[in-house]
Design an enzyme around this catalytic site. Structure first.
Site, mmCIF file in Angstrom:
data_model
loop_
_atom_site.group_PDB
_atom_site.id
_atom_site.type_symbol
_atom_site.label_atom_id
_atom_site.label_comp_id
_atom_site.label_asym_id
_atom_site.label_seq_id
_atom_site.Cartn_x
_atom_site.Cartn_y
_atom_site.Cartn_z
ATOM 1 N N GLN A 182 0.829 -1.200 0.000
ATOM 2 C CA GLN A 182 0.000 0.000 0.000
ATOM 3 C C GLN A 182 0.868 1.257 0.000
ATOM 4 O O GLN A 182 1.922 1.308 0.637
ATOM 5 C CB GLN A 182 -0.920 -0.010 1.217
ATOM 6 N N SER A 220 3.992 -6.528 2.693
ATOM 7 C CA SER A 220 2.678 -6.510 3.336
ATOM 8 C C SER A 220 1.631 -7.132 2.406
ATOM 9 O O SER A 220 1.710 -8.318 2.093
ATOM 10 C CB SER A 220 2.323 -5.086 3.768
ATOM 11 N N LEU A 221 0.644 -6.348 1.920
ATOM 12 C CA LEU A 221 -0.361 -6.933 1.035
ATOM 13 C C LEU A 221 0.277 -7.537 -0.211
ATOM 14 O O LEU A 221 -0.280 -8.467 -0.820
ATOM 15 C CB LEU A 221 -1.414 -5.903 0.639
ATOM 16 N N ARG A 238 -9.275 -8.426 4.241
ATOM 17 C CA ARG A 238 -8.143 -7.938 5.026
ATOM 18 C C ARG A 238 -8.225 -6.429 5.215
ATOM 19 O O ARG A 238 -8.022 -5.913 6.328
ATOM 20 C CB ARG A 238 -6.835 -8.326 4.330
ATOM 21 N N HIS A 277 0.165 -3.463 11.196
ATOM 22 C CA HIS A 277 1.306 -4.267 11.666
ATOM 23 C C HIS A 277 1.666 -3.956 13.114
ATOM 24 O O HIS A 277 2.836 -3.777 13.455
ATOM 25 C CB HIS A 277 2.511 -4.086 10.743
ATOM 26 N N GLN A 314 1.417 -12.041 9.942
ATOM 27 C CA GLN A 314 1.869 -10.823 9.274
ATOM 28 C C GLN A 314 1.009 -9.608 9.626
ATOM 29 O O GLN A 314 1.496 -8.477 9.663
ATOM 30 C CB GLN A 314 1.854 -11.057 7.753
#
Length: 313
Positions: A10, A94-95, A119, A203, A252
């Site tokens: 992102q 991440s994503l 998510r 996170h 994660q």
């Protein structure tokens, strides 16, 4: 000399991303159609026309960035490229880990889109608006940032969320604690401590409700061993085991994205070239700051696809 594919997270989103891929390659356009159908809405219209503030919403940006990355992969494959034969490892920020896994066949594009919509919604809903925050800390040693977070937490949550490399760490947690930690980092020699315009404290332990939702969501989709090992954000080790991958994806949500260590690991394993597959060139810039011996390339446009094919074969 080994090649690895990395997939952006992102912040790399931009209106019109992926449009020329869809125009140039029917296989790329089909990815956007798959995502639209999976979500029951024209996300592709939002991606290509905006408005930017709607595209930037977490629940939209996550599947949108995955769609662009997979469109680039399908464009490569339409010209005979084989991820299994040409790429040693995949990883995602991440994503982007979901994008990497969809590219490698762990889940379908449709399931990846639905998982990322879930998510995004779960991460947004985990903490009431205004109660969490994130800040970028530039130019301070990790141990000093960790100490500032511990001092600022005072019973609440404040932790390192991203170790991006190049002297950039991102902290996340309760708003008051993050603001205090940023102030402490500045006092202790950070070049900059910048509060980020984000919608939730990603996170961090505050994302535990979202992790629980993702555990259930991942349990409900078909999973296969990826054709290329994935290097996990949370462990910085490669795996092709579907159950282990799913566990790491759940972890994660609340754990640190260890991107600096990931790039260092690639270098230690003989990776000579990192390609960033999808929108933007954020990961390429980070990689150059972490290890200048690793060449970088971006595959996010039709021209990029042609250039990469000329090199990769």
């Amino acid at each position: 000399m080994a090649v690895a594919f990395t997939f952006p997270g992102q912040g790399s989103q931009a209106v019109d991303m992926g449009k020329d891929l869809a125009d140039a390659f029917p296989e790329a356009r089909h990815v956007f159609e798959e995502v639209d159908e999976a979500l029951g809405e024209k996300l592709s219209k939002l991606i290509w026309e905006g408005p930017e503030e709607t595209l930037t919403l977490t629940a939209n940006a996550q599947p949108a960035l995955m769609a662009v990355s997979l469109a680039a992969v399908r464009a490569l494959e339409s010209r005979g490229f084989s991820l299994k034969d040409k790429v040693a490892y995949v990883a995602g920020h991440s994503l982007g880990e979901y994008s990497a896994l969809a590219a490698a066949g762990f889940v379908s594009v449709a399931d990846a889109a639905r998982l990322l919509r879930t998510r995004g919604n779960a991460m947004q809903a985990a903490v009431p608006a205004g109660e969490g925050a994130m800040a970028a800390i530039i130019g301070l040693e990790q141990a000093d940032v960790e100490a500032a977070c511990a001092e600022a937490a005072q019973g609440s949550v404040c932790q390192i969320a991203n170790d991006n490399g190049g002297g950039q760490l991102v902290i996340s947690g309760a708003k008051a604690a993050v603001e205090l930690a940023a102030k402490l980092c500045t006092e202790r020699g950070a070049k900059r401590a910048l509060m980020l315009q984000v919608s939730a404290p990603f996170h961090s332990a505050l994302m535990t409700p979202a992790a629980d939702i993702m555990r259930e969501a991942l349990g409900g989709v078909a999973k296969s061993a990826p054709v290329v090992p994935i290097v996990s954000n949370v462990s910085v080790t490669p795996t092709s085991d579907p159950d282990e991958i799913a566990r790491r994806l759940v972890e994660q949500v609340v754990a640190r994205v260890r991107w600096r260590e990931t790039v260092e690991w690639f270098g230690a394993k003989g990776v000579a070239t990192l390609y960033e597959v999808g929108a933007g060139k954020v990961l390429s810039g980070l990689a150059r700051r972490i290890n200048r011996d690793i060449a970088t390339g971006a595959i996010g446009t039709a021209a990029d696809v042609e250039a990469a094919l000329a090199t990769l074969g």
